[in-house]
Enzyme design. Structure first.
Site, short mmCIF file in Angstrom:
data_model
loop_
_atom_site.label_atom_id
_atom_site.label_comp_id
_atom_site.label_asym_id
_atom_site.label_seq_id
_atom_site.Cartn_x
_atom_site.Cartn_y
_atom_site.Cartn_z
CD GLU A 212 4.99 45.36 41.44
OE1 GLU A 212 6.78 45.22 41.44
OE2 GLU A 212 4.08 46.11 40.62
CG ASN B 52 7.21 52.21 44.97
OD1 ASN B 52 7.42 50.63 45.95
ND2 ASN B 52 7.78 51.39 43.61
CD GLU B 53 12.46 51.38 43.19
OE1 GLU B 53 11.73 51.61 41.81
OE2 GLU B 53 12.61 50.57 43.45
CE1 TYR C 46 14.40 43.71 44.12
CE2 TYR C 46 14.07 45.76 43.58
CZ TYR C 46 14.30 44.62 44.04
OH TYR C 46 12.15 44.97 43.69
CD GLU D 219 10.19 47.46 45.66
OE1 GLU D 219 11.15 46.88 44.24
OE2 GLU D 219 9.11 47.64 45.65
CD GLN E 84 7.73 41.79 43.57
OE1 GLN E 84 5.89 41.32 43.09
NE2 GLN E 84 8.24 42.86 42.90
O1 AHR Z 1 10.41 44.26 42.39
C1 AHR Z 1 10.42 44.85 41.27
C2 AHR Z 1 10.49 46.63 41.25
O2 AHR Z 1 11.80 47.08 41.10
C3 AHR Z 1 9.12 47.47 41.90
O3 AHR Z 1 7.72 46.94 41.71
C4 AHR Z 1 9.88 48.54 42.06
O4 AHR Z 1 9.22 48.88 42.89
C5 AHR Z 1 11.60 48.29 41.89
O5 AHR Z 1 12.57 49.73 41.22
#
Ligand code: AHR
Length: 489
Positions: A27, A174-175, A241, A298, A347
């Site tokens: 990103e 995205n999201e 995450y 992600e 990432q």
């Molecule tokens: O990876 C960091 C961020 O986490 C990304 O930009 C977003 O899609 C997610 O919330």
């Protein structure tokens, strides 16, 4: 040392492990693109056309299948026209989302596509639905992939690219439930229908369209998406995450943690098993043939940033704990490869659970990188039945995570032992078949250990002794390790 049994049945074939499970995400965030991937042709750092040579080589070594770009949250603020044409004429902007960095757009469509060509990976473009328009995204696809005569194809040629690119993976938003527009799932489905309709397949290019899926355990989102747009999606994303503390205000340090926080981290990572199972169950009701991919685009650890660094850059160190987290997640994806076809760790370089960290002309491979390296034999192999005796080493945290696959007459088993104290001697058998030979690789270190620019090889892969006798194999799992064992039938 405790003795435990591992049984693998190479004849009990399950699903194909799509190599795309081993993909990555880049990103415009902190030092991922600029410094991490792209330094410019005039840089003293060894580069090929401005891209870091060492990073290209490290990506090639792990056979990186897909790279996702330009975000993340950045994608829904990205306007592709800002990143084409003469660099001197490209618009500058402030990356308000991520640390207020000046974005000079010197890395745009042509640069990303060229980087993928140099690495040998497939590009995955995340389209702007939040602040863009249907026309803008539709034009971008035409600009990249149309092989005929049109103002957009001509513009691409004028900008130096005669042949269209092949673009398979396209994310539509995205999201969209959060930074991508704060939409309800019903509203998003209406938007998706419009965007997907006008993102066309030009000149033999076939798009694999990925709809924005849920955040973690938002099962309602998945239900609505499956109900309303399943007939026009190829994949649905899932973002989850791992935080040690479950508190976004105090996530916890990447390098300083006690045993409780360590096991909490592993427990939180294991939630991925529940997420892919339950989202998979919803998908199964609408898509029993499992044609639609679950795309975990992600995942990874998210800690407090390294002290003294820009909070918007999401720069964190990467320890042996992260290696275990990576191994656990990848085993889960392998074991659910009937539904999970793509996954992108967040990432690639210098951001979150990065596989590479850079500083000036130096690059270090993190423990997480080594796990990706050790898991390459699973790529495009067939998942086979495996079972291991196991025990909890903390509340709800089993010591061992594992998966097994087969390619020709070779079986690969990957195992992580997250216990900080227990070691195990593993007695391995193949049921009816005999094991004829075996070899192994191991990554092990004290849980807080990490690689840095002074000590780049503190955590590295070593050979693991595998003894084969009477058709069975025996090897040892020390505390806190990841191993790959390759056995021949
Ligand atoms: O990876 C960091 C961020 O986490 C990304 O930009 C977003 O899609 C997610 O919330």
């Amino acid at each position: 040392m405790k003795k435990i049994r591992l049984t693998v049945n190479p004849g009990d074939e399950k699903s194909l492990i799509h190599k795309e499970i081993y993909s990555n995400f880049s990103e415009h965030l902190g030092r991922c693109i600029y410094e991490g991937i792209y330094v410019g042709e005039n840089s003293d750092i060894p580069n090929i056309e401005g891209y870091r040579k060492d990073v290209i080589d490290f990506f090639k070594k792990i056979k990186l299948p897909i790279l996702r770009w330009p975000g993340g949250c950045f994608a829904d603020e990205y306007h592709w026209r800002d990143g084409i044409g003469e660099k001197s004429g490209r618009k500058k902007m402030i990356n308000t989302h991520w640390g207020g960095l000046v974005e000079d757009n010197s890395f745009g469509t042509h640069e990303f596509m060229r980087f993928c060509e140099l690495v040998g990976c497939e590009p995955y473009i995340s389209g702007n639905v939040g602040s863009g328009t249907v026309e803008e995204l539709s034009n971008w696809i035409e600009y990249m992939t149309f092989d005929g005569i049109s103002p957009l194809a001509n513009e691409r040629k004028k900008n130096g690219r005669e042949q269209p690119w092949k673009l398979k993976y396209l994310g539509i938003g995205n999201e969209s439930w959060g930074c991508g527009g704060c939409m309800t799932p019903e509203y998003y489905c209406g938007e998706y229908r419009k965007y997907a309709t006008y993102c066309r397949n030009y000149s033999g290019n076939e798009l694999f369209k990925i709809a924005c899926g849920p955040s973690a355990d938002d099962y309602h989102w998945m239900e609505v998406v499956m109900q309303n747009i399943r007939w026009m999606v190829n994949g649905i994303s899932l973002h989850y995450y791992t935080l040690p503390t479950n508190d976004w205000g105090h996530k916890g340090s990447a390098t300083e943690f006690d045993d409780k926080e360590y096991y909490d981290t592993i427990r939180n990572t294991l939630k991925m098993e529940e997420l892919v199972t339950r989202h998979g169950e919803i998908m199964n009701r609408f898509d029993p043939e499992k044609k639609i991919a679950l795309v975990v685009d992600e995942w990874g650890t998210w800690y407090d940033v390294e002290p003294g660094t820009n909070p918007g850059f999401l720069y964190q160190q990467n320890t042996m704990r992260d290696a275990i987290v990576a191994a656990v997640n990848l085993n889960i994806f392998n074991n659910h490869s009937d539904r999970v076809h793509i996954a992108n760790i967040a990432q690639a370089v210098n951001v979150l659970q990065a596989i590479l960290l850079t500083e000036g002309d130096k690059t270090v491979t993190t423990p997480t990188y080594h796990v990706f390296d050790m898991y390459t034999p699973h790529m495009d192999a067939t998942l086979v039945y495996s079972h291991m005796e196991n025990e909890d080493v903390a509340d709800g945290v089993p010591a061992l995570s594992y998966s097994a696959s087969k390619k020709d007459n070779e079986v690969t088993v990957t195992i992580s032992n997250c216990s900080l104290t227990e070691e195990y001697s593993v007695d391995t058998s193949f049921g009816f078949e005999k094991i004829t030979s075996g070899k192994g690789r191991i990554l092990t270190a004290e849980a807080h250990s990490y690689n840095n620019f002074e000590n780049p090889d503190r955590v590295t892969v070593k050979e693991l002794e595998v003894k084969v006798e009477n058709g069975k194999a025996v090897f040892t799992l020390p505390a806190c390790c990841v191993v790959t064992v390759t056995l021949t039938i």
